[in-house]
Write an enzyme that holds these catalytic residues in place. Structure first.
Site, PDB file in Angstrom:
ATOM      1  N   SER A   1       1.085  -5.002   4.093  1.00 34.84           N
ATOM      2  CA  SER A   1      -0.350  -5.175   4.354  1.00 34.84           C
ATOM      3  C   SER A   1      -0.725  -6.651   4.375  1.00 34.84           C
ATOM      4  CB  SER A   1      -1.132  -4.483   3.230  1.00 34.84           C
ATOM      5  OG  SER A   1      -2.473  -4.933   3.162  1.00 34.84           O
TER       6      SER A   1
ATOM      7  N   TYR B   1      -4.451  -2.192  -4.923  1.00 33.30           N
ATOM      8  CA  TYR B   1      -3.781  -2.109  -3.616  1.00 33.30           C
ATOM      9  C   TYR B   1      -3.020  -3.404  -3.343  1.00 33.30           C
ATOM     10  CZ  TYR B   1      -3.499  -1.267   1.467  1.00 33.30           C
ATOM     11  OH  TYR B   1      -3.071  -1.082   2.769  1.00 33.30           O
TER      12      TYR B   1
HETATM   13  P1  NAP Z   1      -4.303   6.947   6.177  1.00 32.56           P
HETATM   14  O1  NAP Z   1      -4.972   7.165   7.468  1.00 32.56           O
HETATM   15  O2  NAP Z   1      -5.070   7.028   4.909  1.00 32.56           O
HETATM   16  O3  NAP Z   1      -2.999   7.897   6.070  1.00 32.56           O
HETATM   17  C1  NAP Z   1      -2.232   7.822   4.906  1.00 32.56           C
HETATM   18  C2  NAP Z   1      -1.257   8.965   4.938  1.00 32.56           C
HETATM   19  O4  NAP Z   1      -0.507   8.962   3.721  1.00 32.56           O
HETATM   20  C3  NAP Z   1      -1.959  10.316   5.044  1.00 32.56           C
HETATM   21  O5  NAP Z   1      -1.234  11.176   5.904  1.00 32.56           O
HETATM   22  C4  NAP Z   1      -1.882  10.809   3.606  1.00 32.56           C
HETATM   23  O6  NAP Z   1      -1.864  12.213   3.497  1.00 32.56           O
HETATM   24  C5  NAP Z   1      -0.539  10.275   3.185  1.00 32.56           C
HETATM   25  N1  NAP Z   1      -0.381  10.279   1.730  1.00 32.56           N
HETATM   26  C6  NAP Z   1      -1.195   9.717   0.814  1.00 32.56           C
HETATM   27  N2  NAP Z   1      -0.726   9.944  -0.421  1.00 32.56           N
HETATM   28  C7  NAP Z   1       0.416  10.666  -0.282  1.00 32.56           C
HETATM   29  C8  NAP Z   1       1.371  11.217  -1.196  1.00 32.56           C
HETATM   30  N3  NAP Z   1       1.258  11.061  -2.522  1.00 32.56           N
HETATM   31  N4  NAP Z   1       2.421  11.916  -0.688  1.00 32.56           N
HETATM   32  C9  NAP Z   1       2.550  12.085   0.647  1.00 32.56           C
HETATM   33  N5  NAP Z   1       1.693  11.591   1.577  1.00 32.56           N
HETATM   34  C10 NAP Z   1       0.635  10.890   1.089  1.00 32.56           C
HETATM   35  O7  NAP Z   1      -3.634   5.498   6.172  1.00 32.56           O
HETATM   36  P2  NAP Z   1      -3.202   4.538   7.360  1.00 32.56           P
HETATM   37  O8  NAP Z   1      -4.317   3.605   7.674  1.00 32.56           O
HETATM   38  O9  NAP Z   1      -2.546   5.334   8.455  1.00 32.56           O
HETATM   39  O10 NAP Z   1      -2.116   3.668   6.578  1.00 32.56           O
HETATM   40  C11 NAP Z   1      -0.760   4.035   6.537  1.00 32.56           C
HETATM   41  C12 NAP Z   1      -0.054   2.953   5.755  1.00 32.56           C
HETATM   42  O11 NAP Z   1      -0.370   1.683   6.325  1.00 32.56           O
HETATM   43  C13 NAP Z   1      -0.509   2.864   4.299  1.00 32.56           C
HETATM   44  O12 NAP Z   1       0.590   2.493   3.492  1.00 32.56           O
HETATM   45  C14 NAP Z   1      -1.536   1.720   4.316  1.00 32.56           C
HETATM   46  O13 NAP Z   1      -1.626   1.098   3.044  1.00 32.56           O
HETATM   47  C15 NAP Z   1      -0.917   0.820   5.322  1.00 32.56           C
HETATM   48  N6  NAP Z   1      -1.813  -0.128   5.979  1.00 32.56           N
HETATM   49  C16 NAP Z   1      -2.918   0.317   6.636  1.00 32.56           C
HETATM   50  C17 NAP Z   1      -3.716  -0.632   7.313  1.00 32.56           C
HETATM   51  C18 NAP Z   1      -4.954  -0.244   8.070  1.00 32.56           C
HETATM   52  O14 NAP Z   1      -5.726  -1.157   8.442  1.00 32.56           O
HETATM   53  N7  NAP Z   1      -5.193   1.031   8.334  1.00 32.56           N
HETATM   54  C19 NAP Z   1      -3.356  -1.976   7.306  1.00 32.56           C
HETATM   55  C20 NAP Z   1      -2.229  -2.375   6.587  1.00 32.56           C
HETATM   56  C21 NAP Z   1      -1.455  -1.434   5.942  1.00 32.56           C
HETATM   57  P3  NAP Z   1      -3.214  12.997   3.076  1.00 32.56           P
HETATM   58  O15 NAP Z   1      -4.062  12.989   4.285  1.00 32.56           O
HETATM   59  O16 NAP Z   1      -2.738  14.366   2.688  1.00 32.56           O
HETATM   60  O17 NAP Z   1      -3.830  12.234   1.925  1.00 32.56           O
HETATM   61  C1  GCO Z   2      -9.296  -3.249   2.931  1.00 32.46           C
HETATM   62  C2  GCO Z   2      -8.443  -2.576   3.965  1.00 32.46           C
HETATM   63  C3  GCO Z   2      -7.099  -3.263   4.034  1.00 32.46           C
HETATM   64  C4  GCO Z   2      -6.241  -2.588   5.057  1.00 32.46           C
HETATM   65  C5  GCO Z   2      -4.940  -3.270   5.195  1.00 32.46           C
HETATM   66  C6  GCO Z   2      -5.070  -4.693   5.626  1.00 32.46           C
HETATM   67  O1  GCO Z   2     -10.023  -2.548   2.231  1.00 32.46           O
HETATM   68  O2  GCO Z   2      -9.227  -4.487   2.878  1.00 32.46           O
HETATM   69  O3  GCO Z   2      -8.280  -1.212   3.677  1.00 32.46           O
HETATM   70  O4  GCO Z   2      -6.488  -3.252   2.785  1.00 32.46           O
HETATM   71  O5  GCO Z   2      -5.991  -1.263   4.698  1.00 32.46           O
HETATM   72  O6  GCO Z   2      -4.146  -3.134   4.086  1.00 32.46           O
HETATM   73  O7  GCO Z   2      -3.787  -5.148   5.988  1.00 32.46           O
END
Ligand code: NAP
Ligand code: GCO
Length: 265
Positions: free
Chosen positions: A145, A158
């Site tokens: 992230s 986080y």
């Molecule tokens: P999301 O839309 O919240 O999806 C997260 C997924 O993880 C969901 O399918 C959720 O399932 C699953 N999950 C959560 N807890 C779990 C557990 N204990 N066991 C199994 N599955 C679990 O998140 P996203 O935005 O796609 O993010 C995916 C990854 O990228 C995460 O690691 C997040 O921190 C990272 N990330 C996201 C962003 C962003 O801007 N979106 C940026 C940087 C990094 P449920 O629906 O059942 O809860």
């Molecule tokens: C926040 C966002 C971020 C993104 C991502 C950024 O609240 O700042 O959720 O944490 O999820 O991790 O890279």
């Protein structure tokens, strides 16, 4: 010829019913991999299977697994190895966030985020390593992230987890590189998924969410990224084309980390 193909590989993407995990798994299928994924509830696994089918991705297997539960993870990995084959590619994607001012966050809330975002990647990587070591081949990709490098208000747990995940990535690289196992991270910027939906909600007066405006000013392209923009880097890190890359966090952030931010008018 540079080999970006994933033909014949078995991939496990955690938390991939939708969002970033879904986009990466779909891209892996398009690159030739057999896809497996997990989610915490059968309802979400079923929704994910339907979404993969609708996207034309065939032969996907979904498993109910809470990635923080080591027994469930070990059982899932054994099932995948029996039903599909040894896991060649693990993407530790499942993750949660709790946006709470640190002085108001309970220790239990802090622990819950660390459990999913840091302990679970350890548990899942530990589950696939023995087979990868035996076959002297494997790819582990941790979804880090911006918070692996930067802090901000309300995301202490986080950021601590994602900072730790960066170092877990480097340590797996260090400990298992000799087995031809590469462990790298992808550091997404701000991506349009359900996890960030609250940060993009249109305000009662019809204006953009202040955080939405903030992120657009912090991103050179002036926009949020889409999950699909992570898939090229994800395929690269899962393919033989990246066998020389190890312990690296590949930031796919549109330039946020390089940019001081647009000067307010
Ligand atoms: P999301 O839309 O919240 O999806 C997260 C997924 O993880 C969901 O399918 C959720 O399932 C699953 N999950 C959560 N807890 C779990 C557990 N204990 N066991 C199994 N599955 C679990 O998140 P996203 O935005 O796609 O993010 C995916 C990854 O990228 C995460 O690691 C997040 O921190 C990272 N990330 C996201 C962003 C962003 O801007 N979106 C940026 C940087 C990094 P449920 O629906 O059942 O809860
Ligand atoms: C926040 C966002 C971020 C993104 C991502 C950024 O609240 O700042 O959720 O944490 O999820 O991790 O890279």
């Amino acid at each position: 010829m540079i080999n970006f193909s994933l033909e014949g590989k078995v991939a496990l993407v955690t938390g991939a019913s939708y969002g970033i995990g879904f986009a990466i798994a779909k891209a892996y299928a398009e690159a030739g991999a057999k896809i497996t994924f997990c989610d915490i509830k059968q309802e979400f696994v079923d929704k994910g299977l339907a979404a993969y089918a609708e996207a034309g991705v065939e032969n996907v297997k979904g498993y109910v697994c809470d990635v923080t539960n080591e027994a469930m993870v070990q059982d899932m990995v054994a099932k995948i190895e029996a039903e599909v084959g040894p896991i060649d590619i693990l993407v530790n994607n499942a993750g949660i966030i709790k946006r709470i001012p640190m002085h108001e966050m309970t220790a239990d809330e802090f622990r819950q985020v660390i459990d999913v975002d840091l302990n679970a990647p350890f548990i899942c990587a530990k589950a696939v390593l023995p087979s990868m070591m035996e076959r002297r081949s494997g790819k582990i990709i941790n979804i880090c992230s911006m918070m692996s490098e930067l802090g901000r208000e309300t995301v202490s747990a986080y950021a601590a987890a994602k900072g730790g995940l960066k170092m877990l990535t480097r340590n797996i690289c260090s400990e298992y590189g000799e087995y031809n196992i590469q462990c790298n991270g992808i550091g997404p910027g701000y991506i349009e998924t359900p996890q960030t939906a609250p940060l993009r909600e249109i305000q009662p007066d019809g204006s953009k969410h202040p955080f939405d405006q903030f992120i657009c000013a912090k991103t050179p392209a002036g926009r949020w990224l889409k999950p699909e923009e992570l898939t090229g880097p994800a395929v690269f890190l899962a393919s033989e084309a990246s066998n020389g890359v190890n312990g690296h966090i590949l930031y796919v952030d549109g330039g946020i980390l390089a940019y001081i931010g647009k000067q307010p008018k």
